[in-house]
Design a protein around this motif. Structure first.
Motif, short mmCIF file in Angstrom:
data_model
loop_
_atom_site.label_atom_id
_atom_site.label_comp_id
_atom_site.label_asym_id
_atom_site.label_seq_id
_atom_site.Cartn_x
_atom_site.Cartn_y
_atom_site.Cartn_z
N VAL A 60 -2.70 16.38 -0.18
CA VAL A 60 -4.09 15.99 0.08
C VAL A 60 -4.93 16.09 -1.19
O VAL A 60 -5.74 15.20 -1.48
CB VAL A 60 -4.69 16.83 1.23
N GLN A 61 -4.73 17.15 -1.98
CA GLN A 61 -5.47 17.28 -3.25
C GLN A 61 -5.19 16.10 -4.16
O GLN A 61 -6.11 15.54 -4.77
CB GLN A 61 -5.07 18.58 -3.96
N LEU A 62 -3.93 15.70 -4.27
CA LEU A 62 -3.58 14.57 -5.13
C LEU A 62 -4.14 13.26 -4.59
O LEU A 62 -4.57 12.40 -5.36
CB LEU A 62 -2.06 14.48 -5.30
N LEU A 63 -4.14 13.08 -3.29
CA LEU A 63 -4.69 11.86 -2.71
C LEU A 63 -6.20 11.76 -2.96
O LEU A 63 -6.73 10.68 -3.19
CB LEU A 63 -4.41 11.80 -1.20
N HIS B 7 11.23 11.44 -6.84
CA HIS B 7 12.03 11.12 -5.65
C HIS B 7 12.06 12.27 -4.64
O HIS B 7 13.04 12.47 -3.93
CB HIS B 7 13.45 10.72 -6.06
N ALA B 8 10.97 13.03 -4.59
CA ALA B 8 10.86 14.14 -3.63
C ALA B 8 9.43 14.19 -3.11
O ALA B 8 8.50 13.76 -3.79
CB ALA B 8 11.20 15.46 -4.33
N PRO B 9 9.26 14.71 -1.89
CA PRO B 9 7.88 14.89 -1.40
C PRO B 9 7.18 15.98 -2.20
O PRO B 9 7.82 16.77 -2.88
CB PRO B 9 8.07 15.34 0.06
N GLN B 10 5.87 16.02 -2.10
CA GLN B 10 5.12 17.12 -2.71
C GLN B 10 5.56 18.43 -2.05
O GLN B 10 6.20 18.42 -1.00
CB GLN B 10 3.62 16.92 -2.51
N LEU B 11 5.23 19.54 -2.66
CA LEU B 11 5.67 20.84 -2.15
C LEU B 11 4.96 21.26 -0.87
O LEU B 11 5.49 22.02 -0.08
CB LEU B 11 5.51 21.91 -3.23
N TYR C 156 0.84 -1.19 0.00
CA TYR C 156 0.00 0.00 0.00
C TYR C 156 0.88 1.25 0.00
O TYR C 156 0.47 2.29 -0.48
CB TYR C 156 -0.96 0.01 1.20
N VAL C 157 2.10 1.15 0.51
CA VAL C 157 3.00 2.30 0.55
C VAL C 157 3.38 2.72 -0.88
O VAL C 157 3.36 3.91 -1.21
CB VAL C 157 4.27 2.03 1.38
N THR C 158 3.68 1.75 -1.73
CA THR C 158 3.99 2.06 -3.12
C THR C 158 2.80 2.75 -3.77
O THR C 158 2.95 3.78 -4.44
CB THR C 158 4.35 0.78 -3.90
N ARG C 159 1.60 2.25 -3.55
CA ARG C 159 0.39 2.86 -4.10
C ARG C 159 0.20 4.27 -3.56
O ARG C 159 -0.14 5.19 -4.29
CB ARG C 159 -0.84 2.03 -3.75
N LEU C 160 0.44 4.44 -2.27
CA LEU C 160 0.28 5.73 -1.62
C LEU C 160 1.26 6.76 -2.17
O LEU C 160 0.90 7.91 -2.40
CB LEU C 160 0.47 5.55 -0.12
N THR C 161 2.49 6.35 -2.41
CA THR C 161 3.48 7.29 -2.95
C THR C 161 3.10 7.71 -4.37
O THR C 161 3.21 8.88 -4.71
CB THR C 161 4.90 6.71 -2.93
N TYR C 162 2.62 6.76 -5.18
CA TYR C 162 2.17 7.11 -6.54
C TYR C 162 0.91 7.95 -6.52
O TYR C 162 0.71 8.80 -7.36
CB TYR C 162 1.91 5.85 -7.37
#
Length: 142
Positions: A131-134, A121-125, A108-114
């Protein structure tokens, strides 16, 4: 391992935040997965060390709910579990090492990162962007 990996140091980890299953955003998982995973958007934090911390909730239909307080390093594609929520309380995880999440089958972590935690290879800004992307993940054309 790059020189930046050798020099990297994780910041102090705060205690697990309170979470609510009622506000959790589902993680898009394969249909054969029996557990349902979701993330509470109010628990997401992006820290100066490049770690994205959050509470993920795992539940079965009609069953008990468990949660994990985790951190993801987008730069190295690793995850670390800090605490587990069972029977109404948080228990500190005993094995605090970083693990490559792409090596975990049906992760689920791989899915969550995508779905929104990472941009390459960086967090969102920002947490708001995450949250919008999720809530409305970009779907790849298959």
């Amino acid at each position: 391992m790059t020189s930046s990996d050798v020099e990297w140091k994780e910041t102090d980890v705060p205690p697990p935040p309170a979470f609510l299953e009622s506000r959790a955003i589902p993680i898009d998982m394969p249909s054969y997965t029996t557990l349902k995973f979701s993330i509470d958007p109010a628990t997401i934090a992006i820290t100066n060390d490049g770690v994205v911390r959050y509470v993920v909730i795992a539940s079965r239909a009609g069953g008990a709910t468990n949660a994990l307080y985790e951190g993801v390093r987008c730069s190295s594609e690793e995850v670390r579990t800090y605490a587990r929520f069972n029977n109404g309380k948080w228990d500190e995880a005993t094995n605090l090492e970083w693990k490559r999440y792409r090596l975990i089958p049906t992760s689920y972590v791989t899915r969550l990162t995508y779905q929104g935690l990472c941009r390459g290879h960086a967090p969102q800004l920002s947490v708001q962007e995450t949250v919008q992307l999720l809530r409305k993940p970009v779907r790849e054309v298959e």
